[in-house]
Structure formats: C-alpha cells, structure tokens
Design a protein around this motif. Structure first.
Motif, PDB file in Angstrom:
ATOM      1  N   LYS A   1       0.823  -1.208   0.000  1.00 15.66           N
ATOM      2  CA  LYS A   1       0.000   0.000   0.000  1.00 15.66           C
ATOM      3  C   LYS A   1       0.859   1.261   0.000  1.00 15.66           C
TER       4      LYS A   1
ATOM      5  N   TRP B   1       2.914   1.460  -3.791  1.00 17.15           N
ATOM      6  CA  TRP B   1       2.264   1.118  -5.055  1.00 17.15           C
ATOM      7  C   TRP B   1       2.526   2.169  -6.132  1.00 17.15           C
ATOM      8  N   ARG B   2       2.620   3.432  -5.744  1.00 11.71           N
ATOM      9  CA  ARG B   2       2.919   4.472  -6.729  1.00 11.71           C
ATOM     10  C   ARG B   2       4.326   4.290  -7.300  1.00 11.71           C
ATOM     11  N   THR B   3       5.269   3.977  -6.405  1.00 12.87           N
ATOM     12  CA  THR B   3       6.642   3.737  -6.857  1.00 12.87           C
ATOM     13  C   THR B   3       6.708   2.541  -7.786  1.00 12.87           C
ATOM     14  N   THR B   4       5.948   1.496  -7.469  1.00  8.39           N
ATOM     15  CA  THR B   4       5.930   0.294  -8.298  1.00  8.39           C
ATOM     16  C   THR B   4       5.437   0.610  -9.703  1.00  8.39           C
ATOM     17  N   ILE B   5       4.358   1.383  -9.796  1.00  5.83           N
ATOM     18  CA  ILE B   5       3.825   1.761 -11.108  1.00  5.83           C
ATOM     19  C   ILE B   5       4.844   2.590 -11.881  1.00  5.83           C
ATOM     20  N   THR B   6       5.524   3.499 -11.182  1.00  2.00           N
ATOM     21  CA  THR B   6       6.521   4.351 -11.838  1.00  2.00           C
ATOM     22  C   THR B   6       7.669   3.529 -12.407  1.00  2.00           C
TER      23      THR B   6
ATOM     24  N   CYS C   1       7.703   0.313 -13.175  1.00  3.98           N
ATOM     25  CA  CYS C   1       7.218  -0.518 -14.287  1.00  3.98           C
ATOM     26  C   CYS C   1       7.058   0.318 -15.557  1.00  3.98           C
ATOM     27  N   ALA C   2       6.570   1.547 -15.408  1.00  7.73           N
ATOM     28  CA  ALA C   2       6.396   2.419 -16.568  1.00  7.73           C
ATOM     29  C   ALA C   2       7.744   2.776 -17.183  1.00  7.73           C
TER      30      ALA C   2
ATOM     31  N   SER D   1      16.434   3.482 -12.062  1.00 12.83           N
ATOM     32  CA  SER D   1      15.632   3.827 -13.235  1.00 12.83           C
ATOM     33  C   SER D   1      16.469   4.531 -14.292  1.00 12.83           C
TER      34      SER D   1
END
Length: 218
Positions: free
Chosen positions: A108, A111-116, A118-119, A168
């Motif tokens: 929880k 999750w924002r970091t995970t999406i970033t 992956c993108a 990244s």
C-alpha cells in the motif's frame, strides 16, 4: 585530569547483551537470503539448473529481431527474498497472518513507486525496440565525437534527475550508453559504468526534494 575523573565516575548503561541464539534468530532472514542466493546461482549448478526449469517465456516483441522475456520463478531475487522472509519470520515467532498484514501495508505504501518503475522499464524497452535508443546514440556520438565518454556520467545524472532513481536512470539510458560505446569503438564497460556513476552521484531530483521536504515538514 578532570576529564579522566569524570569518565571514571560515569556509570556504564545497564544494557542487556543478547545471546548468540537471539542474534541468530534476529539475523535469520538475512542468513537465509545469502544461502538461497548461493544455492540458486551457478556456483551450485545442479540446484540452479533444477530451479531454472520452472521458467515462463513471454513474447514481448514480434518485429525485427524478436525477443522473449524469460521469467525464472524460483531463482528470481524477489522469490528468494519472499521465501527467506517467510521462513525467517516463522523462526522469529511471527504468525503468517501478521506477515501478510505487514506485506499488505508495504504494498500500500509503495504502489505508486511500483507503477513508476514498471512504466520506466516499459518505456526503456519501447525505446530499444523502436530504434529510439540507437537514434539517440548516433546523434550524441555525431555531436560530441571522441569526447562523448566524458559526458557519459552527465547523461546518467540527467536520468536520475528525470526519474528520481539511479536504478531507473540505468534502465532508461543503459542501452543508450551501450550503443554509443559500440559506435565509438570504445570499452562498453567503462561507458556504461560511467552512466551508473553519474546516476548515483546525481541524486538531486524534484522527486527526492519533494519527498525530503515532506518528511521534514511532518
């Protein structure tokens, strides 16, 4: 003299020293990670080959020079960390329910970091498959010529500034540096390492400043 006398009169804090058993129990997840990584590596070929049989191949690109993404489920670092955590938590007396609650809280919070991440990884792959990475490398080599390796760390630092993460930045510009090194005919190891050095040194980014400012304000 006064300092020595004050030091002698000072009482030592009453700190209970943990036993060796307690220390091993506390370090059990890290010990297990080390053991599992060794077993899953090529150093123990029979075990590694057995674990690598559980692999899924995904077709991610069907154009020129098609490529597949191989996912080794049992030798993946994430799997090794997850299994080590479960076993280590059990050794420490933590219930499975509690461990899942902690895992849910961690997911929880990141999750924002995970999406970033992956993108960014997806963007890097699209740039490679579309030829954008090679085009950028050719343009930079044409512009800078033989002095390009001197600017390689700056590109890594720019990647960190844009993404907020050294990892990244390496994913985003690593292939660019590799292509540039190939075009120049110089050592790819030194150029790619320069990208990593610049990415690590250039940790100043709007994202990191925002996170640091938020923590300070709180």
């Amino acid at each position: 003299m006064l300092f020595t006398r004050w030091h002698e009169d000072e009482e030592e804090p009453d700190v209970e020293r943990p036993s060796m058993k307690a220390m091993l129990k506390a370090c059990s997840p890290f010990i297990l990670v080390f053991i599992f990584v060794i077993l899953a590596s090529s150093l123990v070929a029979p075990v590694s080959n057995l674990l690598n049989k559980v692999t899924t191949n995904l077709v991610v690109y069907t154009g020129k020079d098609p490529n597949t993404l191989a996912i080794s489920w049992l030798t993946s670092p994430g799997t090794l960390l997850f299994v080590s955590t479960l076993i280590g938590g059990t050794i420490q007396g933590v219930s499975f329910k509690k461990m899942m609650q902690v895992l849910g809280q961690c997911i929880k919070s990141v999750w924002r970091t995970t999406i970033t991440v992956c993108a960014i990884v997806g963007l890097a792959k699209v740039m490679v498959y579309a030829g954008m990475t090679d085009a950028l490398a050719v343009a930079l080599v044409s512009l800078l010529g033989p002095v390009y390796p001197l600017f390689a760390p700056l590109i890594g630092a720019l990647g960190t500034f844009l993404t907020g993460s050294a990892t990244s930045a390496n994913v985003l510009f690593g292939n660019l540096q590799l292509s540039a090194a190939a075009d120049l005919g110089v050592s790819k190891y030194w150029v790619v390492a320069s990208n990593m050095t610049g990415a690590t040194a250039g940790m100043l980014s709007p994202q990191n400043i925002a996170v640091g400012s938020g923590d300070w304000c709180n």
